[in-house]
Design a protein around this motif. Structure first.
Motif, PDB file in Angstrom:
ATOM      1  N   SER A  31      46.455  46.245  39.631  1.00  0.00           N
ATOM      2  CA  SER A  31      46.674  47.216  40.749  1.00  0.00           C
ATOM      3  C   SER A  31      45.058  47.464  41.291  1.00  0.00           C
ATOM      4  CB  SER A  31      46.944  48.537  40.226  1.00  0.00           C
ATOM      5  OG  SER A  31      46.229  48.923  39.180  1.00  0.00           O
ATOM      6  N   ARG A  32      44.253  46.666  40.971  1.00  0.00           N
ATOM      7  CA  ARG A  32      42.744  46.626  41.305  1.00  0.00           C
ATOM      8  C   ARG A  32      42.617  46.850  42.935  1.00  0.00           C
ATOM      9  NH1 ARG A  32      38.381  43.205  42.745  1.00  0.00           N
ATOM     10  NH2 ARG A  32      39.568  41.507  42.514  1.00  0.00           N
ATOM     11  N   ASP A  33      41.967  47.916  43.374  1.00  0.00           N
ATOM     12  CA  ASP A  33      41.959  48.076  44.950  1.00  0.00           C
ATOM     13  C   ASP A  33      40.811  47.070  45.515  1.00  0.00           C
ATOM     14  OD1 ASP A  33      42.044  49.011  47.548  1.00  0.00           O
ATOM     15  OD2 ASP A  33      41.449  50.929  47.014  1.00  0.00           O
ATOM     16  N   ILE A  34      41.321  45.791  45.987  1.00  0.00           N
ATOM     17  CA  ILE A  34      40.263  44.929  46.631  1.00  0.00           C
ATOM     18  C   ILE A  34      39.544  45.491  47.874  1.00  0.00           C
ATOM     19  CG2 ILE A  34      41.237  43.074  45.175  1.00  0.00           C
ATOM     20  CD1 ILE A  34      42.330  42.098  47.931  1.00  0.00           C
ATOM     21  N   SER A  35      40.472  46.376  48.542  1.00  0.00           N
ATOM     22  CA  SER A  35      39.886  46.842  49.890  1.00  0.00           C
ATOM     23  C   SER A  35      38.485  47.707  49.712  1.00  0.00           C
ATOM     24  CB  SER A  35      40.953  47.740  50.247  1.00  0.00           C
ATOM     25  OG  SER A  35      41.171  48.964  49.590  1.00  0.00           O
ATOM     26  N   ARG A  36      38.028  47.957  48.595  1.00  0.00           N
ATOM     27  CA  ARG A  36      36.745  48.715  48.401  1.00  0.00           C
ATOM     28  C   ARG A  36      35.675  47.927  47.695  1.00  0.00           C
ATOM     29  NH1 ARG A  36      36.589  54.010  50.208  1.00  0.00           N
ATOM     30  NH2 ARG A  36      38.598  55.019  50.111  1.00  0.00           N
ATOM     31  N   ASP A  37      36.394  46.657  47.654  1.00  0.00           N
ATOM     32  CA  ASP A  37      35.020  45.323  46.971  1.00  0.00           C
ATOM     33  C   ASP A  37      33.936  45.444  48.062  1.00  0.00           C
ATOM     34  OD1 ASP A  37      36.624  45.165  44.931  1.00  0.00           O
ATOM     35  OD2 ASP A  37      37.296  42.978  45.347  1.00  0.00           O
ATOM     36  N   ALA A 426      38.213  23.559  41.171  1.00  0.00           N
ATOM     37  CA  ALA A 426      38.210  25.194  41.307  1.00  0.00           C
ATOM     38  C   ALA A 426      38.868  25.395  42.846  1.00  0.00           C
ATOM     39  CB  ALA A 426      37.007  25.805  40.947  1.00  0.00           C
ATOM     40  N   VAL A 427      38.168  24.978  43.619  1.00  0.00           N
ATOM     41  CA  VAL A 427      38.633  25.151  45.118  1.00  0.00           C
ATOM     42  C   VAL A 427      39.900  24.739  45.254  1.00  0.00           C
ATOM     43  CG1 VAL A 427      38.287  24.636  47.584  1.00  0.00           C
ATOM     44  CG2 VAL A 427      36.148  24.949  46.080  1.00  0.00           C
ATOM     45  N   ALA A 428      40.475  23.842  44.716  1.00  0.00           N
ATOM     46  CA  ALA A 428      41.923  23.425  45.188  1.00  0.00           C
ATOM     47  C   ALA A 428      42.945  24.476  44.415  1.00  0.00           C
ATOM     48  CB  ALA A 428      42.240  22.050  44.279  1.00  0.00           C
ATOM     49  N   ARG A 429      42.314  24.935  43.364  1.00  0.00           N
ATOM     50  CA  ARG A 429      43.343  26.087  42.899  1.00  0.00           C
ATOM     51  C   ARG A 429      42.953  27.567  43.380  1.00  0.00           C
ATOM     52  NH1 ARG A 429      40.863  23.755  37.888  1.00  0.00           N
ATOM     53  NH2 ARG A 429      39.614  25.631  37.880  1.00  0.00           N
ATOM     54  N   GLY A 430      41.850  27.956  43.709  1.00  0.00           N
ATOM     55  CA  GLY A 430      41.603  29.128  44.104  1.00  0.00           C
ATOM     56  C   GLY A 430      41.256  29.789  45.293  1.00  0.00           C
ATOM     57  N   ALA A 431      41.201  28.655  46.619  1.00  0.00           N
ATOM     58  CA  ALA A 431      40.741  29.200  47.652  1.00  0.00           C
ATOM     59  C   ALA A 431      41.998  29.675  48.539  1.00  0.00           C
ATOM     60  CB  ALA A 431      39.986  27.757  48.383  1.00  0.00           C
ATOM     61  N   GLY A 432      41.611  30.456  49.291  1.00  0.00           N
ATOM     62  CA  GLY A 432      42.661  31.023  50.490  1.00  0.00           C
ATOM     63  C   GLY A 432      43.056  32.291  50.104  1.00  0.00           C
ATOM     64  N   ALA A 433      44.071  32.953  51.002  1.00  0.00           N
ATOM     65  CA  ALA A 433      44.449  34.188  50.821  1.00  0.00           C
ATOM     66  C   ALA A 433      45.569  34.053  49.664  1.00  0.00           C
ATOM     67  CB  ALA A 433      45.308  34.403  52.053  1.00  0.00           C
ATOM     68  N   GLY A 434      45.483  35.280  48.915  1.00  0.00           N
ATOM     69  CA  GLY A 434      46.442  35.576  47.850  1.00  0.00           C
ATOM     70  C   GLY A 434      45.799  34.906  46.543  1.00  0.00           C
ATOM     71  N   ARG A 435      44.660  34.579  46.667  1.00  0.00           N
ATOM     72  CA  ARG A 435      44.068  34.065  45.347  1.00  0.00           C
ATOM     73  C   ARG A 435      42.717  34.710  44.797  1.00  0.00           C
ATOM     74  NH1 ARG A 435      44.918  27.172  46.326  1.00  0.00           N
ATOM     75  NH2 ARG A 435      47.049  27.331  46.528  1.00  0.00           N
ATOM     76  N   ILE A 436      42.577  35.768  45.120  1.00  0.00           N
ATOM     77  CA  ILE A 436      41.532  36.566  44.713  1.00  0.00           C
ATOM     78  C   ILE A 436      41.840  36.881  43.301  1.00  0.00           C
ATOM     79  CG2 ILE A 436      40.201  38.704  44.704  1.00  0.00           C
ATOM     80  CD1 ILE A 436      40.656  38.685  47.624  1.00  0.00           C
ATOM     81  N   PRO A 437      40.998  36.348  42.406  1.00  0.00           N
ATOM     82  CA  PRO A 437      41.320  36.550  40.944  1.00  0.00           C
ATOM     83  C   PRO A 437      41.221  37.999  40.400  1.00  0.00           C
ATOM     84  CG  PRO A 437      38.916  35.446  41.136  1.00  0.00           C
ATOM     85  CD  PRO A 437      39.589  35.622  42.520  1.00  0.00           C
TER      86      PRO A 437
END
Length: 437
Positions: A31-37, A426-437
């Motif tokens: 539930s972390r609010d990434i909008s305030r990152d 790492a990029v193949a797994r983690g780049a793009g929308a919906g993939r913020i750890p």
């Protein structure tokens, strides 16, 4: 019986409490609010001179969840500098009217414009090589202005635009970050900034060409911009499926991301650029000497897949290009180059990985126009280490200027730089929308 029931009740309650406590860390993370990152220290050029915080300080009255074009426009507030957070929910099609009904190219056309009429008016066999003018060009301009009014969206200073979940999409939009400072765009797919009214330019490239108007994101005179975990593509209307007119592909899309007009202090990270001709342009003209000392850009952990050119092409800027992944499909016969070295550019490329299973050679990866230098190290080509600079100079010495390795600066604003192989995975797994750890 009463004591035994009480004991069982207490046992169940204790177990429930224990399970709840064990689940707290996972629930809190989800539930972390990434909008305030905000951008982390030393994460590229956008972390310099005070860093990039976007709209993280927005009060509750300026935190918006938007689900359609009208809500998005209201939240953007005409590009105001008021700190604001805009959360995009679901898919927003900006080619819509004020009632939310979809608009197509015929809805924008005005003053008698028609594609067949335009082609007939400016056929080079009868019109010649002069720039288009007259009724049909005027009608095209008027029609283009109607579309621009709907799809060009001004983004002001101190703004964060973030997608909710893993499926937030802006369809058909061109985000205009002009003269703004301190902007964040994250976790969002931007697709198909489709131009209904390309203009014919008879003298471009010797044979003429079609010129389109819209980039998915365009920075002009913008500073402190962080673009992270986004996807930019032509999805929906690939240019390769468009017809050919006057012997040239009838392009409908311009760049995916342009950084021009003395923009400065930009970090682009963990994003995907896909299925497109021109990906990223840094600096828009050889004569734009006002860009000197500006256009400082970091590109790291991005994926360029099925991109024909400009990944990136650079004029004047100091660009740190590290830990990126390039994928050129075997059937990509229109591929031109990946790294473009142009006037007074200073690209510092480290530990990037290229996958080109088809006919592409190492010498094809770099192209130079009036450029003089390129630093490169740690490059992998289909899993093998290569020296892009040496191979470029060896294979292009007759047609292009030899490049030196001294670009005049050394990046310092970064944390750990991984090996090309590790970054590639790492990029193949983690780049793009919906993939913020």
């Amino acid at each position: 019986m009463r004591p035994r029931q009480s004991l069982r009740f207490r046992q169940v309650a204790a177990l429930t409490t224990l399970l709840a406590l064990l689940c707290v860390p996972a629930h809190a993370d989800d539930s972390r609010d990434i909008s305030r990152d905000t951008l982390a220290p030393n994460d590229g050029w956008a972390s310099a001179d005070g860093g990039t915080t976007g709209g993280s300080t927005a009060d509750d009255a300026h935190v918006f969840t938007v689900r359609d074009r009208s809500e998005l426009v209201r939240a953007l507030d005409g590009g105001s500098a008021t700190p604001k957070i805009i959360r995009v929910a679901g898919t927003i099609d900006v080619n819509t009217d004020d009632d939310g009904d979809h608009l197509d190219c015929a809805d924008y056309a005005t003053d008698g414009y028609g594609t067949k009429k335009y082609l007939a008016a400016y056929d080079p066999r009868t019109w010649g090589s002069a720039r288009p003018s007259g009724p049909q060009e005027e009608a095209r301009q008027a029609s283009a202005a109607r579309q621009a009014e709907r799809i060009e969206l001004a983004v002001g200073s101190n703004t964060t635009i973030v997608g909710l979940g893993d499926s937030a999409v802006l369809k058909g939009a061109s985000l205009q970050i002009e003269g703004a400072d301190n902007v964040i765009v994250r976790n969002l797919e931007l697709r198909d900034a489709y131009d209904c009214f390309p203009v014919w330019q008879p003298n471009t490239g010797g044979l003429g060409d079609w010129k389109t108007a819209y980039d998915n994101i365009w920075l002009r005179g913008a500073t402190h911009v962080w673009i992270d975990h986004v996807i930019l593509s032509d999805k929906g209307h690939p240019d390769e499926q468009e017809p050919t007119y006057f012997g040239r592909n009838y392009l409908r899309h311009d760049g995916l991301l342009d950084i021009t007009n003395a923009s400065d202090l930009v970090t682009v990270s963990w994003s995907r650029f896909a299925d497109h001709d021109k990906a990223i342009l840094v600096g828009n003209g050889d004569t734009a000497t006002g860009d000197r000392g500006k256009l400082r850009v970091t590109l790291h952990h991005n994926e360029f897949e099925s991109v024909v050119q400009r990944a990136p092409r650079v004029r004047y800027g100091q660009v740190h290009l590290y830990n990126n992944r390039y994928v050129v499909p075997a059937d990509a016969h229109d591929y031109r180059y990946s790294i473009g070295v142009s006037t007074e550019s200073a690209i510092f490329a480290e530990n990037n990985a290229f996958h080109t299973p088809g006919h592409i050679e190492v010498a094809d990866l770099v192209k130079s126009w009036n450029g003089s230098a390129l630093h490169q190290s740690g490059t992998l080509f289909n899993g093998f280490p290569v020296d892009l600079l040496a191979i470029h100079n060896a294979y292009n010495s007759g047609s292009e200027r030899d490049l030196t390795a001294d670009v005049g600066w050394t990046p310092t604003l970064h944390t750990k730089i991984d090996s090309a192989g590790a970054a590639d995975r790492a990029v193949a797994r983690g780049a793009g929308a919906g993939r913020i750890p």
